[in-house]
Write a protein that holds these residues in place. Structure first.
Motif, PDB file in Angstrom:
ATOM      1  N   PRO A   1       4.113  11.674   5.099  1.00 29.18           N
ATOM      2  CA  PRO A   1       3.298  11.447   6.299  1.00 29.18           C
ATOM      3  C   PRO A   1       4.054  10.666   7.353  1.00 29.18           C
ATOM      4  N   ARG A   2       3.894  11.036   8.602  1.00 27.72           N
ATOM      5  CA  ARG A   2       4.665  10.422   9.685  1.00 27.72           C
ATOM      6  C   ARG A   2       4.155   9.046  10.078  1.00 27.72           C
ATOM      7  N   ASP A   3       2.931   8.716   9.676  1.00 25.78           N
ATOM      8  CA  ASP A   3       2.390   7.410  10.040  1.00 25.78           C
ATOM      9  C   ASP A   3       2.660   6.355   8.971  1.00 25.78           C
TER      10      ASP A   3
ATOM     11  N   GLU B   1       0.849  -1.184   0.000  1.00 26.87           N
ATOM     12  CA  GLU B   1       0.000   0.000   0.000  1.00 26.87           C
ATOM     13  C   GLU B   1       0.892   1.243   0.000  1.00 26.87           C
ATOM     14  N   VAL B   2       0.710   2.081  -0.977  1.00 24.60           N
ATOM     15  CA  VAL B   2       1.472   3.327  -1.092  1.00 24.60           C
ATOM     16  C   VAL B   2       0.508   4.486  -0.845  1.00 24.60           C
ATOM     17  N   VAL B   3       0.762   5.251   0.209  1.00 24.63           N
ATOM     18  CA  VAL B   3      -0.156   6.337   0.572  1.00 24.63           C
ATOM     19  C   VAL B   3       0.372   7.715   0.174  1.00 24.63           C
ATOM     20  N   TRP B   4       1.642   7.766  -0.255  1.00 30.82           N
ATOM     21  CA  TRP B   4       2.242   9.054  -0.627  1.00 30.82           C
ATOM     22  C   TRP B   4       3.443   8.751  -1.494  1.00 30.82           C
ATOM     23  N   ARG B   5       3.661   9.577  -2.501  1.00 32.08           N
ATOM     24  CA  ARG B   5       4.818   9.345  -3.389  1.00 32.08           C
ATOM     25  C   ARG B   5       5.275  10.666  -3.989  1.00 32.08           C
ATOM     26  N   ALA B   6       6.574  10.790  -4.168  1.00 31.51           N
ATOM     27  CA  ALA B   6       7.148  11.975  -4.805  1.00 31.51           C
ATOM     28  C   ALA B   6       8.504  11.602  -5.386  1.00 31.51           C
ATOM     29  N   GLY B   7       8.874  12.293  -6.455  1.00 32.39           N
ATOM     30  CA  GLY B   7      10.150  12.038  -7.097  1.00 32.39           C
ATOM     31  C   GLY B   7      11.014  13.281  -7.124  1.00 32.39           C
ATOM     32  N   LEU B   8      12.324  13.078  -7.127  1.00 34.48           N
ATOM     33  CA  LEU B   8      13.299  14.158  -7.147  1.00 34.48           C
ATOM     34  C   LEU B   8      14.204  13.964  -8.347  1.00 34.48           C
TER      35      LEU B   8
END
Length: 319
Positions: free
Chosen positions: A233-235, A164-171
């Protein structure tokens, strides 16, 4: 290594048996003093075989037959040179997710993903692909337009489902937007001739990215990483991962990046060519195959497997 050796190794260890056209061209370049002199006029990081070959294709030059390739490239060198200087080999190979999935699925969920060197962010969509490890039941959404086959050896912990992926970002220094047709065409030029399956899965991944684009941030691998991680997210378990990033960093930049990752409260998943992370290479229990390019999927600096550069095979090291 010098440029001639770079092109010979590309021919022998990367495209041999995978793209006969590129094997022929790379061997030809490695033996041609005129082309080598032109390429050596570029900065070292811009002399990459795939950058030259993809640039010629983008400009409409031949992608097979060395005599025709040489004649065209020498004649149009100024255009080729400008393209190589302005473009990057941001090969966004979704197949590498097959090497990453068993590692990521073993971490406590849910996951927050940060990919460094994300290109167009296609590997950030790994939970939206379908995976087929040998003859095991497929894993992932049954309606996905992208299916990733992978041959395995050893006790690969193939998961029953994608994480389960709840947040994603790329650099990335220069993030790519696949909604732009010219950008998508450049990514297609980076796929080697004759690799129709890779081209098909690239197009499927681009389709998914166009429907729901991942967030991509412009920035330096080390300098911008901390701020991006702080947004997660911290959780969730925050995972910084990268695949085939390190060849594009100078050694000092590479060291800064590794130090930056290790200083953050994250799990670190790397999937790099064997020579790029000496500290990981040193922990291998046995030697590497000498006749093919090998990647080393690792978790927090500990090698877990040997892998194909496009995720086509995976040899698990943990008993």
């Amino acid at each position: 290594m010098d440029t001639a050796e770079w092109y010979r190794r590309f021919a022998e260890q990367e495209v041999r048996g995978r793209s006969p056209a590129y094997e022929d061209l790379a061997r030809g370049v490695a033996s041609d003093t005129r082309l080598l002199a032109l390429i050596d006029g570029l900065p070292p990081v811009k002399r990459q075989p795939n950058l030259l070959l993809a640039s010629v294709r983008l400009l409409g030059g031949p992608s097979a037959g060395f005599p025709a390739f040489r004649q065209w490239t020498v004649r149009h060198w100024q255009r080729v040179r400008e393209t190589m200087l302005t473009r990057r080999t941001q090969t966004n190979e979704a197949g590498r997710c097959a090497s990453l999935l068993p590692v990521l699925a073993g971490l406590p969920g849910p996951l927050a993903l940060v990919e460094v060197g994300a290109s167009a962010g296609l590997c950030l969509l790994l939970d939206r692909y379908r995976y087929r490890y040998d003859d095991r039941p497929a894993v992932g959404p049954p309606d996905s337009p992208v299916e990733l086959p992978c041959r395995t050896n050893g006790k690969v912990p193939v998961p029953a489902r994608v994480p389960e992926v709840v947040w994603r970002a790329g650099l990335d220094l220069e993030p790519l937007d696949v909604r732009d047709e010219e950008t998508a065409r450049w990514l297609e030029c980076l796929v080697w001739p004759g690799q129709d399956e890779r081209l098909a899965r690239l197009r499927g991944a681009v389709r998914l990215a166009r429907e729901d684009p991942p967030r991509l941030v412009r920035g330096d691998a080390a300098g911008a990483l901390g701020d991006l991680v702080a947004e997660a997210p911290r959780d969730a378990t925050v995972v910084v991962f990268h695949s085939a990033l390190l060849p594009y960093l100078e050694p000092a930049e590479r060291d800064r990046f590794v130090a930056a990752v290790r200083s953050l409260p994250v799990r670190w998943v790397s999937n790099e060519g064997s020579s790029r992370l000496p500290s990981v290479l040193a922990r291998l229990p046995r030697g590497l195959p000498g006749n093919r390019l090998t990647f080393l999927p690792a978790l927090d600096g500990e090698p877990l497997a040997l892998a194909g550069p496009h995720g086509e095979w995976l040899d698990w090291l943990i008993p």
